[in-house]
Design an enzyme around this catalytic site. Sequence first.
Site, PDB file in Angstrom:
ATOM      1  N   LYS A 138       7.174 -15.731  -9.952  1.00 38.76           N
ATOM      2  CA  LYS A 138       8.324 -14.890 -10.320  1.00 38.76           C
ATOM      3  C   LYS A 138       9.196 -15.642 -11.355  1.00 38.76           C
ATOM      4  O   LYS A 138       9.557 -15.081 -12.430  1.00 38.76           O
ATOM      5  CB  LYS A 138       9.102 -13.896  -9.408  1.00 38.76           C
ATOM      6  CG  LYS A 138       8.237 -12.890  -8.467  1.00 38.76           C
ATOM      7  CD  LYS A 138       8.574 -12.655  -7.356  1.00 38.76           C
ATOM      8  CE  LYS A 138       7.726 -11.757  -6.474  1.00 38.76           C
ATOM      9  NZ  LYS A 138       8.130 -11.379  -4.940  1.00 38.76           N
ATOM     10  N   GLN A 168      13.498 -12.285  -1.655  1.00 38.21           N
ATOM     11  CA  GLN A 168      12.112 -12.529  -1.125  1.00 38.21           C
ATOM     12  C   GLN A 168      11.902 -12.398   0.258  1.00 38.21           C
ATOM     13  O   GLN A 168      12.476 -12.680   1.002  1.00 38.21           O
ATOM     14  CB  GLN A 168      11.757 -13.997  -1.480  1.00 38.21           C
ATOM     15  CG  GLN A 168      10.199 -14.278  -1.490  1.00 38.21           C
ATOM     16  CD  GLN A 168       9.451 -13.341  -2.378  1.00 38.21           C
ATOM     17  OE1 GLN A 168       9.580 -13.280  -3.465  1.00 38.21           O
ATOM     18  NE2 GLN A 168       8.312 -13.131  -1.514  1.00 38.21           N
ATOM     19  N   ASP A 196      13.646  -4.763  -7.356  1.00 38.20           N
ATOM     20  CA  ASP A 196      12.467  -4.774  -6.172  1.00 38.20           C
ATOM     21  C   ASP A 196      12.146  -3.501  -5.864  1.00 38.20           C
ATOM     22  O   ASP A 196      11.362  -3.050  -5.125  1.00 38.20           O
ATOM     23  CB  ASP A 196      12.576  -5.739  -5.552  1.00 38.20           C
ATOM     24  CG  ASP A 196      11.221  -6.482  -5.210  1.00 38.20           C
ATOM     25  OD1 ASP A 196      10.221  -6.203  -5.967  1.00 38.20           O
ATOM     26  OD2 ASP A 196      11.058  -7.229  -4.064  1.00 38.20           O
TER      27      ASP A 196
END
Length: 283
Positions: A49, A93, A116
């Site tokens: 990422k 994450q 996200d």
Amino acid sequence: MTAIILDGKALSSKVLDELKTRVTRGVQPTLGIILVGEDSASELYVRLKKDACTKIGGEFVLKRLPASAGTRQVLAAIDAFNNDSSVDGILLQLPLPKGTDAAECLAAISPEKDVDGLNPINLARIFERKPGFVAATAKGIMALLHANGVELAGKRAVVIGRSPDVGIPIAGLLLAEDATVTIAHSKTANLAEVCRDADIIVSSVGKAGIVTPEMVKDGAVVVDVGTNFVESGGKRSVVGDVDPRVCEKASYVTPVPGGVGPMTIASLLENLVEAAQERAATA
Ligand code: NAP
């Protein structure tokens, strides 16, 4: 029949090139990443990422916390990014270490910075058909299906897995595009029978080979979200949920690696660029 491979690597590369052009012409976005613990798969995903963010001309700030941090410290890190006007989007994450409340942490991310798409407010917006950040994996899957002309309206779709980060949002997006959606899970009786009628199968279980050719009807579209690390002959490799023999029956299949994974990253960055543009427009 030999399935056409839905190439997420190629499409994600195209999306990242387009994002780079948007960034060059507009606002430079900054991604705030929170990484808790030292899980090797999470380290890999964060590196991918970060690399993609750099590739489009964006910046990132990485906040590392020890596995022992606990919910309160993660919430404090989220709060700091929420209140930092130089951070456009926040990525927490997953998975978080045992004992840390992922749902509470995701709910604490400001919906405007939730690139996200896992804050419950953004998840609900999918079902309310309201604009918001769409969960990156689900958004990436839809982009891959659209780019390859896969028809969804009126089709029967089975989503295997009901997690809030993958199964639920992809089911919502398929429903919003007029597919008839069944969500299967670990308590589903006779999974094979449920799947055999499906025009589209999305597997997000995390068990190698759980989708077998016997579960797939001729010509079905099979999307493999599963990411399973397996050891063979002393070598570690990554495989999906779908038995490779399914390619002999399906019309389209996403490969692992190179299918949904790269699309998840591209969609995350698409959301980030949108967040940065929104911030600039309202500043
Ligand atoms: P998760 O939270 O563990 O959810 C797994 C789901 O699978 C659960 O809903 C579970 O049902 C269901 N399940 C487990 N065993 C089953 C069985 N035998 N039959 C039918 N359903 C079963 O995992 P996740 O976060 O959704 O991730 C799923 C997989 O996708 C993992 O391999 C993960 O690494 C991968 N992933 C990939 C990407 C990507 O970008 N490629 C992104 C996210 C996740 P219950 O609800 O009943 O427990």
